[in-house]
Design a protein around this motif. Sequence first.
Motif, short mmCIF file in Angstrom:
data_model
loop_
_atom_site.label_atom_id
_atom_site.label_comp_id
_atom_site.label_asym_id
_atom_site.label_seq_id
_atom_site.Cartn_x
_atom_site.Cartn_y
_atom_site.Cartn_z
N ALA A 35 3.43 -17.07 21.01
CA ALA A 35 2.41 -16.57 20.09
C ALA A 35 1.03 -17.13 20.43
O ALA A 35 0.89 -18.27 20.87
N GLN A 36 0.01 -16.30 20.24
CA GLN A 36 -1.37 -16.77 20.30
C GLN A 36 -1.71 -17.42 18.96
O GLN A 36 -1.57 -16.79 17.92
N VAL A 37 -2.13 -18.68 19.00
CA VAL A 37 -2.36 -19.45 17.78
C VAL A 37 -3.83 -19.82 17.67
O VAL A 37 -4.45 -20.23 18.66
N SER A 38 -4.39 -19.68 16.48
CA SER A 38 -5.75 -20.15 16.24
C SER A 38 -5.80 -20.90 14.92
O SER A 38 -5.15 -20.51 13.95
N LEU A 39 -6.53 -22.02 14.91
CA LEU A 39 -6.74 -22.83 13.72
C LEU A 39 -8.24 -22.84 13.42
O LEU A 39 -9.03 -23.29 14.25
N THR A 47 2.42 -26.15 18.39
CA THR A 47 2.81 -27.50 17.98
C THR A 47 1.77 -28.16 17.07
O THR A 47 2.03 -29.21 16.49
N SER A 48 0.59 -27.54 16.91
CA SER A 48 -0.42 -28.07 15.99
C SER A 48 -0.21 -27.59 14.56
O SER A 48 -0.85 -28.08 13.64
N LEU A 49 0.68 -26.62 14.38
CA LEU A 49 0.96 -26.11 13.04
C LEU A 49 1.68 -27.17 12.22
O LEU A 49 2.47 -27.94 12.75
N ILE A 73 -0.68 -15.93 15.39
CA ILE A 73 -0.65 -16.74 14.17
C ILE A 73 -2.06 -17.30 13.96
O ILE A 73 -2.56 -18.07 14.78
N ASP A 74 -2.68 -16.89 12.86
CA ASP A 74 -4.02 -17.37 12.52
C ASP A 74 -3.93 -18.23 11.26
O ASP A 74 -3.30 -17.84 10.27
N VAL A 75 -4.56 -19.40 11.31
CA VAL A 75 -4.58 -20.33 10.18
C VAL A 75 -6.03 -20.61 9.80
O VAL A 75 -6.84 -20.92 10.67
N TRP A 76 -6.32 -20.51 8.52
CA TRP A 76 -7.66 -20.86 8.02
C TRP A 76 -7.52 -21.83 6.86
O TRP A 76 -6.82 -21.53 5.88
N SER A 77 -8.15 -22.99 6.96
CA SER A 77 -8.28 -23.85 5.78
C SER A 77 -9.21 -23.16 4.80
O SER A 77 -10.06 -22.36 5.20
N ILE A 78 -9.06 -23.45 3.51
CA ILE A 78 -9.88 -22.74 2.51
C ILE A 78 -10.97 -23.63 1.91
O ILE A 78 -11.86 -23.13 1.22
#
Length: 346
Positions: A35-39, A47-49, A73-78
């Motif tokens: 998966a392409q992952v972005s934080l 592995t950063s998830l 997989i895209d992750v955004w802090s709110i």
Amino acid sequence: MPGTGGTGIGVRSTGPITGFGSVIVNRVRFDDSTAQVSLDGQADVATSLRLGMVVNLQGERDAAGLVGKANAIDVWSIAQGQVGSITGTQFVVAGMVIQTDPGTVLDGITSIADLIPGSWVRVWGLQASSDASTWNATRVALVQPGDLVSSGLCVLQGSNFYINGLRLTNTAGYQIQSGTLVRAQGTLADANSSLSLKSYVPLGLDATQPGDGEVEVSGLVTSMNSSRQFTLGNLAIDARLATLNGGVIAVGQRVEVEGRWQGGVIMANSVEIESSQSLDSAEIEAKIEEFTSLSNFVVRGQRCDGSGLKEIKGGSVADLKVGLKIHVKGVKQGEILYLTQLEIDH
């Protein structure tokens, strides 16, 4: 799709991470190996998830809805900023009210009671009110001072745009629309009354680009139009033809919805009201990264305590060491996962 006997059903899934061994979202175990992952907009690796991070995932799953494969997989802090007032289990940061519960994963603090005004935190979570001023934290981490992040409804007042009481400046180049749920990141200015933008990103699933396949979303009910038509965060849900499990839908409940887009509304096939037990539970399959004792070790970035275990399947305490692959299940309490099961993966 490998392991499913077919090509898989396209799916867009959003919700908190509840486990690893790949990545588990909305009770589906997604293979994240390619998966392409972005934080927070930056390219990263799977592995950063971490537990409690809220993801927007695109991929495919099997017909049974048990396993899948993630493509992106895209992750955004709110939220990010200094803690303001603290009342019981909730606190204020970046103009937002942040609620916590026993299922909130903590990083750097053992309990919310350890927070003090002025501490810098980063928060991942789910919209908990219709006006998006209140959020339910799924993960809270102590961080070093940096940019301020605030999420909510962008509103136009006079000739200026505001989010959570902060006037947005340096807006050239951003497509800003009033009434949009967004994440704004930048630098405080003008005696902390304005936010000079560095990043401005719409949040949530985009109904204008629904794609093909299923939609799976976990969130909090923020309003009710009828007993089976409601809003989940900022998403309109029509569950009149859906299978309902776990009770009666009500404002404030955490639910998981599966369905398809239709005219800007998610037409639900099923609605699952999530119990406190399911929200507090987590599962991880990975290698031990740090090991001090059975009551203090780290796997996939999560500190674990197995002192209450009656047995270790496949071995003993003497076998536990850094690099050993294990499978654990447990209950989240603050920054610790208290184990109910530990199995050595041979």
